[in-house]
Design a protein around this motif. Structure first.
Motif, short mmCIF file in Angstrom:
data_model
loop_
_atom_site.label_atom_id
_atom_site.label_comp_id
_atom_site.label_asym_id
_atom_site.label_seq_id
_atom_site.Cartn_x
_atom_site.Cartn_y
_atom_site.Cartn_z
N VAL B 108 0.89 -1.17 0.06
CA VAL B 108 0.03 -0.10 0.02
C VAL B 108 0.89 1.13 0.20
O VAL B 108 0.39 2.19 -0.62
CB VAL B 108 -0.98 0.02 1.09
CG1 VAL B 108 -1.57 1.25 1.66
CG2 VAL B 108 -2.19 -0.88 1.08
N GLN B 110 3.84 1.60 -1.27
CA GLN B 110 4.50 1.76 -2.50
C GLN B 110 3.29 2.18 -3.59
O GLN B 110 3.76 2.82 -4.45
CB GLN B 110 4.66 0.42 -3.21
CG GLN B 110 6.28 -0.07 -2.57
CD GLN B 110 6.84 -1.22 -3.37
OE1 GLN B 110 6.90 -1.32 -4.65
NE2 GLN B 110 7.06 -2.29 -2.58
N LEU B 111 2.13 1.85 -3.05
CA LEU B 111 1.08 2.07 -4.16
C LEU B 111 0.72 3.69 -3.87
O LEU B 111 0.52 4.53 -4.90
CB LEU B 111 -0.13 1.45 -3.90
CG LEU B 111 -1.40 1.69 -4.46
CD1 LEU B 111 -1.37 1.33 -6.09
CD2 LEU B 111 -2.83 1.15 -3.87
N ILE B 112 0.54 4.22 -2.72
CA ILE B 112 0.25 5.44 -2.68
C ILE B 112 1.27 6.47 -2.72
O ILE B 112 1.20 7.54 -3.36
CB ILE B 112 -0.23 5.65 -1.08
CG1 ILE B 112 -1.65 4.76 -0.89
CG2 ILE B 112 -0.66 7.20 -0.87
CD1 ILE B 112 -2.38 4.87 0.29
N GLY B 114 4.61 5.50 -4.20
CA GLY B 114 5.68 5.27 -5.27
C GLY B 114 6.70 4.58 -4.65
O GLY B 114 7.19 4.65 -3.47
N ILE C 368 -5.82 4.49 -8.30
CA ILE C 368 -4.79 4.93 -7.48
C ILE C 368 -3.34 4.89 -7.88
O ILE C 368 -2.60 5.75 -8.06
CB ILE C 368 -4.73 4.62 -5.81
CG1 ILE C 368 -6.06 5.01 -5.26
CG2 ILE C 368 -3.61 5.09 -5.23
CD1 ILE C 368 -6.10 4.29 -4.08
N VAL C 372 -0.84 7.85 -9.47
CA VAL C 372 0.53 7.91 -8.82
C VAL C 372 1.78 7.87 -9.91
O VAL C 372 2.79 8.40 -9.67
CB VAL C 372 0.95 6.97 -7.41
CG1 VAL C 372 2.37 6.83 -6.90
CG2 VAL C 372 -0.10 7.28 -6.33
N TYR C 373 1.66 6.74 -10.48
CA TYR C 373 2.78 6.13 -11.41
C TYR C 373 2.54 6.63 -12.96
O TYR C 373 3.55 6.75 -13.49
CB TYR C 373 2.85 4.72 -11.42
CG TYR C 373 3.26 3.98 -10.26
CD1 TYR C 373 2.63 3.82 -9.00
CD2 TYR C 373 4.63 3.71 -10.01
CE1 TYR C 373 3.05 3.42 -7.84
CE2 TYR C 373 5.17 3.15 -9.05
CZ TYR C 373 4.45 3.11 -8.05
OH TYR C 373 4.96 2.56 -6.66
#
Lengths: 251, 316, 431
Positions: B108, B110-112, B114, C368, C372-373
Motif C-alpha cells: 500500500v 508503494q502504491l500511494i 511510489g 490510485i 501515482v505512477y
C-alpha cells in the motif's frame, strides 16, 4: 522386592514457596494405592516430580529400583512408568484410535523410524484396538479426539496412559467431574487395566478410594502423615484432624 | 581512532534508543497479547511516510504530533477488526496474520507514495551541529532523536507504574483472565495497548525517517533487527529489550565504522594466514560486511545458550 | 463387542482392503493426469507454467511437512530450497565441465541431499523450541543466509548468481533435456516420487508422532517421545524435499541467485500451503497451483498483483483459515446428505455481492496506481474492458459506491450463508 516407586527425602520449592517438604514414600509393586489429601497439599506436584515434569529441589526418586531423579519425562516413561493427567491432555486433532496408538508406538520399539509403514504395523493396530475395546470407545474410533464428550475424553486419557503397557501406572484424579455411573465405569476400567501392575492414583472421591485401594497415603501440606490400609487410615487421628479440623470425639 | 570510537558510541546510542522505541512497543504487545507483531516495522514505515506528507503540506512539527496518532489509530483498528478475529485460532495464526499485514502495508505504501525514496528532511530548526569534537560534528537532529527516545521512555515508564491504567495494563500482561474477572474490558485494553505500541513505532518512524531514509524497504531493514533485539533481550521483558537494543545498536554501529578485515583481526590475534582458496572469501571479508549478519549470529547464539533470552522469563 | 475375537481381525482386514484400492487408485489417477497434461493443454505458454507449478508443488508439500504436519511455522524454509538448488547447480556444472557423471534426472537428488545437509546442521538449534520462538529462529537463519550470500560469492555467485546448462550434462539412457516438454516430464516424475515419499513419511511412526507433537508436545513426551527429536527428524525430512524442489528449479531455469532463498520465496510457500489448506495432504498441492496461476496471470494485467495476493492472504487468514481444501472438506457431509441444493442460492448471492465489492476495490486500487505512477499526460486507463477517465471524479464515485455497496451487502448476506450451511450440514435442524 524392589519397590515400584520410592521417594527419599524429596523436597520441592517453587521460588520461596515450599510445596513438598520431605516426603518419604515407598510403593510396593503389584499394589493398588491411592494418594489423598486436602486441596493444595501437593498431590499433583508429587506426581509431576515422580514423572519428571518438574525437578526435585532435593532428594531422590526411584522407579523400579532405577534412580530417575532429574530425568526427562520421556526417559522415565521408557523405564515403564506412565501417567494420566487431571486436566485432560490428549491429541485433539487426531482420531481416538490414533491417540491410543501414539501411546503404543515407543513401547513396541518403533522409535523415530520412517521406514515402517504404520498401516502394516499390525502389532500397534491390534494393541490399540484392544485398548479401545476396554475403554468402550470402539464406536468412536475415527472421531477427532477433540469432539468427544468429557467422560469419553477422560476414558481416552486413561487409555493413552495404559496402552504402552507400562507396569507402573499413575492416574491423576481419573474420575474428576464424573457422574455416579460414569465413575463406576471408570472404576471397572481401572480394575481391569491395573491387574498385575502397580497403580498409584490421586483421588478425591472417597468411595472410589476405599473401593479400589489396597493402601492409602495421605499428603497434607507437603508431608505424608499416614500410609496404611484404608481402615487404619480412616481411624487415624491426624488424618481426621486434617480433613475435619478437629480430632474425633472432641467438640 | 578516538574520533571513530567516540562518534560510533554516540551514534550507536542514538540507534540503540531508536531500536528501543521500536522494541518496547513490540514487547508490550507481545507481553500482553502473546502475539509477535510482524508488521511492527511496517507501522514504523507508515509513521515516516505520513509525517513526510504532513511535512509537505504543513510542517515537520505538526507531523511529529499527528503522524504517531494516526498510526496508533490505524493500529487499534487493525487489532479491533483483524487481530481480534484471529485471536481464537492461536498465536501461530496471529503471527501469520501480522505477516500478511506487513506485506499488504508495504504494498500500500508503494502504491500511494511510489517506489523512489522520499526526501523527508531534517527540519531547518534542527539542522545545525550540536558540538564539534575530534574534528567532526554531531548533528543536533541526532541529539533531538535521543531526547525524544528518552522522553518517551520516561513517559511510558511513568504511565505503566504510576497510573491506574498502567497498573491494569501491567496486570493484563501476566494475568489477563484475572483482570477480566475483575470487571475490566480486557479486549479494549488489548486494543489500546496495540494502538499505543503501533503509535510508538510510528513515532520512531517520524524521527528516524530523515536520518535512516524514507523508502519502501525501510520496514525490512529495521524489522528483522527489532525481532532479534526482543528475542535476545527476552520475550516480554522491557528491561531486556532496553539492554539488547543498546547492545546491538552500539555493536552494529561500531562494526560498520571499523573497516578492518576478518583476516586482519585474526592475524592480530596470532592466527596464521590460510592458503586455502575456499576460505579466501571469508578472509577478505571486512567487519563492515559482517555487520548485517552479526545480530542474527547473536540471536542464534543466545537462543542456543539461553532460550528464554537474556532477561526473559517466558518463551511464548 | 459381540463379535468373537476370531472374526474381528478378518473384518478389520477386509475394510482396509477397500480403502487400499481407493488410495492406490488416487495415485494412479494422479500419475495419469501428470502424463497426459501437456497433451491436453496445448497452449505454448502452458508447459513453462506447469513446470513452475510442479516445482512449487514439491516445495509447498515439503513446507507443509513442517507446518501442517509438525506444527512448526518457518519463515525461512526457502533457505533449504535455495541451498539445495545451489548445490545442485554446482554439481551440474561439475558434471558439464569436469566430467562428473551426474545425469540431469539425478540432479534433484543432489539438491535434496544439500537441503538435508543444511537442515541437519541448522536443525540442531532451530528445533529446540516450537511455536513463536521456532518462527523467529527461522527468520534469523533466513536473514543470516541472505546476508551471507554477499560474502560467500564463490558459492552464491554474487549478483549474477550461479548459472548452469542442462543440455551439456552427461546422458542417462540417452534422455535429452533440451526442450521445456522434456523438462516437464522430469519434473512430473519427481513431483510424483516426492509426493508419494512425503505421503509415505506421514504414515510412518515418526510421521504420526509429528502430528502428536504438533497437537500436544507435552503429552507426546509422556508417552515416551522426545519432542525435540521428533521435530528434528521432521525438519530434516522437510529440508530434504525442499532441496529436491531447489534442484528441480536449478534444472528448469538453469540459474539461481540469493533471492531464491530469501524471504520472498519463504513467504510465497507459506501462502501456498495456507491458502490450499495446511490441514490436508493435498492442500499445498492446490495452493501451489492456485498461487502459481494467480501470480503469472495477475502480473500480466496489473502491477499491483502482490497487493492483491497479500489481501487475498489476509482474507484467507481472517475468514477461511482452513484453506480451499479445508472448505471443500467441510462440505463433504452436505454432499453426502444430498443437501447441496439448499446452499446454491445463498452461495450464489454471496458470490455476486462479493464480486461487486471486489470489482469496486480493484477499480479504486488500479486508479490510485495510475494516478501515482502514470505520466501526467495520460488521461485514461483501460479497466475491466472499459476506458476509464481516471482524472475525473465520476469513476472514483462509481467504484467507491460499488465497494461500499458490496461490502455492506456482504455483511448482510454473511449470516444467511452461515445459517444455510449449518442447516445443510445437519448441525442445526431446518426450520
Amino acid at each position: 522386592m524392589t519397590p515400584a516407586i520410592e521417594l527419599v527425602d524429596v523436597y520441592k520449592a517453587f521460588g520461596n514457596t515450599s510445596i513438598i517438604r520431605g516426603v518419604n514414600l515407598t510403593i510396593e509393586p503389584g499394589t493398588c494405592q491411592a494418594l489423598i489429601g486436602p486441596n493444595g497439599a501437593g498431590k499433583s506436584t508429587l506426581f509431576n516430580l515422580i514423572t519428571g515434569k518438574h525437578a526435585v529441589s532435593s532428594g531422590h526418586v526411584r522407579v523400579k529400583g532405577h534412580d530417575v531423579t532429574g530425568l526427562t519425562p520421556y526417559e522415565i516413561n521408557r523405564r515403564g512408568l506412565s501417567r494420566s493427567f487431571q486436566v485432560t491432555n490428549i491429541f485433539p486433532r487426531m482420531s481416538v484410535f490414533e491417540n491410543v496408538r501414539c501411546g503404543v508406538l515407543w513401547a513396541l520399539g518403533y522409535r523415530y523410524s520412517f521406514w515402517h509403514r504404520i498401516g502394516t504395523a499390525r502389532d500397534a493396530t491390534e494393541r490399540a484396538e484392544r485398548v479401545l475395546e476396554q475403554l468402550n470407545l470402539t464406536g468412536r474410533r475415527d472421531v477427532p479426539a477433540g469432539v468427544l464428550s468429557y467422560a469419553e475424553q477422560r476414558a481416552l486419557e486413561i487409555g493413552i496412559t495404559i496402552a504402552g503397557g507400562a507396569d507402573v501406572i499413575l492416574l491423576d484424579e481419573p474420575t474428576s467431574g464424573m457422574s455416579r455411573s460414569e465413575t463406576e465405569h471408570v472404576v471397572q476400567l481401572i480394575r481391569q487395566v491395573s491387574e498385575g501392575k502397580t497403580l498409584l492414583m490421586v483421588e478425591h472421591d472417597m468411595s472410589v478410594v476405599f473401593d479400589v485401594a489396597d493402601r492409602i497415603a495421605v499428603l497434607v501440606y507437603g508431608e505424608i502423615i499416614a500410609h496404611d490400609t484404608p481402615d487404619r487410615v480412616r481411624a487415624d487421628a491426624r488424618v481426621q484432624e486434617a480433613y475435619l479440623g478437629v480430632p474425633q470425639g472432641a467438640v | 581512532m578516538g574520533q571513530i570510537i567516540f562518534f560510533s558510541l554516540l551514534n550507536g546510542l542514538v540507534f540503540g534508543m531508536l531500536l528501543f522505541m521500536l522494541s518496547s512497543g513490540l514487547t508490550l504487545i507481545f507481553g500482553m497479547m502473546g502475539v509477535l507483531n510482524f508488521a511492527h516495522a511496517s507501522f514504523y514505515m507508515l509513521g515516516a511516510y505520513i509525517a513526510y506528507t504532513i511535512g509537505l503540506k504543513v510542517g515537520f512539527w505538526p507531523g511529529l504530533v499527528v503522524a504517531p496518532l494516526v498510526v496508533g489509530v490505524l493500529g487499534a483498528a487493525v487489532e479491533r477488526y483483524g487481530l481480534r478475529r484471529v485471536h481464537r485460532f492461536g498465536h501461530i495464526a496471529e503471527l501469520i496474520f501480522t505477516f500478511g499485514l506487513a506485506i499488504v502495508i508495504g504494498e500500500v505504501v508503494q502504491l500511494i507514495w511510489g517506489r523512489p525514496a522520499k526526501s523527508y528532511d531534517v527540519p531547518a530548526a534542527l539542522d545545525f551541529a550540536l558540538f564539534r569534537v575530534f574534528g567532526s560534528s554531531f548533528p543536533a537532529y541526532k541529539g533531538f532523536m535521543l531526547l525524544v527516545s528518552v522522553v518517551m521512555f520516561v513517559f511510558i515508564f511513568a504511565i505503566l507504574t504510576r497510573t491506574r491504567a498502567g497498573l491494569i495494563i501491567q496486570a493484563s500482561l501476566t494475568h489477563p483472565g484475572m483482570v477480566a474477572m475483575l470487571g475490566h474490558n480486557v479486549p479494549r485494553v488489548f486494543m489500546i495497548v496495540f494502538g499505543i505500541g503501533c503509535g510508538l513505532a510510528g513515532l520512531a518512524g517520524v524521527i528516524a525517517g530523515p536520518v535512516l531514509g524514507t523508502f519502501p524497504g525501510m520496514a525490512e531493514v529495521l524489522g528483522s533487527v527489532v525481532f532479534v533485539v526482543i528475542v535476545i533481550g527476552g520475550l516480554g521483558s522491557l528491561g531486556g529489550a532496553f539492554v539488547a537494543s543498546l547492545l546491538i545498536g552500539i555493536l552494529q554501529t561500531f562494526a560498520v565504522a571499523l573497516n578492518v578485515s576478518v583476516g586482519n583481526v585474526l592475524m592480530a590475534l596470532g592466527v596464521p594466514a590460510s592458503a586455502s582458496a575456499s576460505l579466501h572469501d571469508m578472509w577478505k571479508v571486512t567487519v563492515a560486511q559482517v555487520a548485517p549478519i552479526m545480530p542474527y549470529l547473536l540471536l542464534i547464539l543466545v537462543l542456543i545458550v539461553r532460550p528464554t533470552g537474556l532477561f526473559g522469563t517466558r518463551e511464548t | 463387542m459381540s463379535t468373537p475375537a476370531a472374526a474381528r481381525p478378518l473384518a478389520a482386514a477386509a475394510a482396509p482392503r477397500a480403502g487400499v484400492v481407493r488410495r492406490y487408485g488416487l495415485w494412479l489417477v494422479g500419475a495419469a493426469v501428470l502424463v497426459a497434461l501437456p497433451h491436453v493443454i496445448r497452449a505454448g505458454v502452458a508447459v513453462p507454467i506447469m513446470n513452475q507449478m510442479g516445482i512449487a508443488i514439491v516445495f509447498a508439500l515439503a513446507f507443509n511437512m513442517l507446518f501442517g504436519q509438525g506444527g512448526m511455522l518457518s519463515f525461512g524454509h526457502a533457505v533449504y530450497f535455495g541451498l539445495g538448488g545451489f548445490l545442485a547447480a554446482h554439481a551440474l556444472n561439475l558434471a558439464v565441465r569436469n566430467g562428473l557423471y551426474l545425469p540431469v534426472p539425478l540432479v534433484p537428488l543432489v539438491g535434496g541431499l544439500g537441503g538435508l545437509l543444511f537442515a541437519a546442521l541448522f536443525g540442531t538449534f532451530s528445533t529446540m523450541r516450537a511455536g513463536t520462538v521456532f518462527a523467529m529462529i527461522s527468520l534469523g537463519v533466513a536473514e543470516l543466509m541472505a546476508s551471507s550470500a554477499l560474502i560467500f560469492d564463490r558459492f552464491f555467485g554474487g549478483e549474477e548468481g550461479i548459472s548452469t546448462n542442462r543440455a551439456k550434462a552427461p546422458l542417462l539412457l540417452g534422455l535429452q533435456f533440451t526442450h521445456d516438454r522434456q523438462v516437464y516430464y522430469l519434473i512430473a516424475f519427481w513431483v510424483f516420487v516426492a509426493a508419494l515419499a512425503m505421503y509415505a513419511f506421514s504414515r510412518t511412526p515418526v510421521g504420526r508422532m509429528a502430528n502428536a507433537v504438533r497437537d500436544n508436545p507435552e503429552r507426546a513426551e509422556f508417552v515416551g517421545y522426545s519432542q525435540r527429536w521428533v521435530r528434528y527428524v521432521c525438519f530434516c525430512a522437510s529440508g530434504f524435499f525442499a532441496g529436491i524442489a531447489g534442484g528441480l528449479f536449478a534444472v528448469n531455469y538453469e540459474i539461481l541467485n540469493a533471492e531464491n532463498m530469501g524471504l520472498g520465496a519463504s513467504g510465497a510457500v507459506l501462502f501456498m500451503a495456507f491458502i490450499g489448506g495446511a490441514g490436508h495432504f493435498v492442500g499445498p498441492i492446490v495452493g501451489a497451483i492456485v498461487y502459481t496461476f494467480l501470480q503469472s496471470m495477475l502480473s500480466d494485467y496489473t502491477s499491483v498483483w502482490l497487493l492483491y495476493l497479500g489481501l487475498l492472504f489476509l482474507t484467507t487468514v481472517l475468514f477461511v483459515p482452513m484453506g480451499l481444501v479445508g472448505v471443500f472438506m467441510l462440505h463433504v457431509p452436505v454432499w453426502r446428505s444430498h443437501r447441496v441444493g439448499r446452499l446454491l442460492g445463498p452461495y450464489l448471492l454471496a458470490a455476486l455481492v462479493g464480486l461487486v465489492a471486489v470489482v469496486g476495490a480493484i477499480g479504486l486500487l488500479e486508479m490510485i496506481h495510475f494516478v501515482v505512477y502514470a505520466d501526467t499526460t495520460q488521461m485514461t486507463k483501460r479497466l475491466f474492458w472499459v476506458t476509464v477517465p481516471v482524472r475525473t471524479v465520476w469513476p472514483w464515485l462509481a467504484f467507491g459506491a460499488l465497494t461500499v455497496a458490496g461490502g455492506l451487502g456482504l455483511r448482510w448476506v454473511a449470516p444467511r450463508v452461515v445459517t444455510a450451511f449449518a442447516e445443510a450440514s445437519g448441525l442445526v435442524s431446518a426450520r
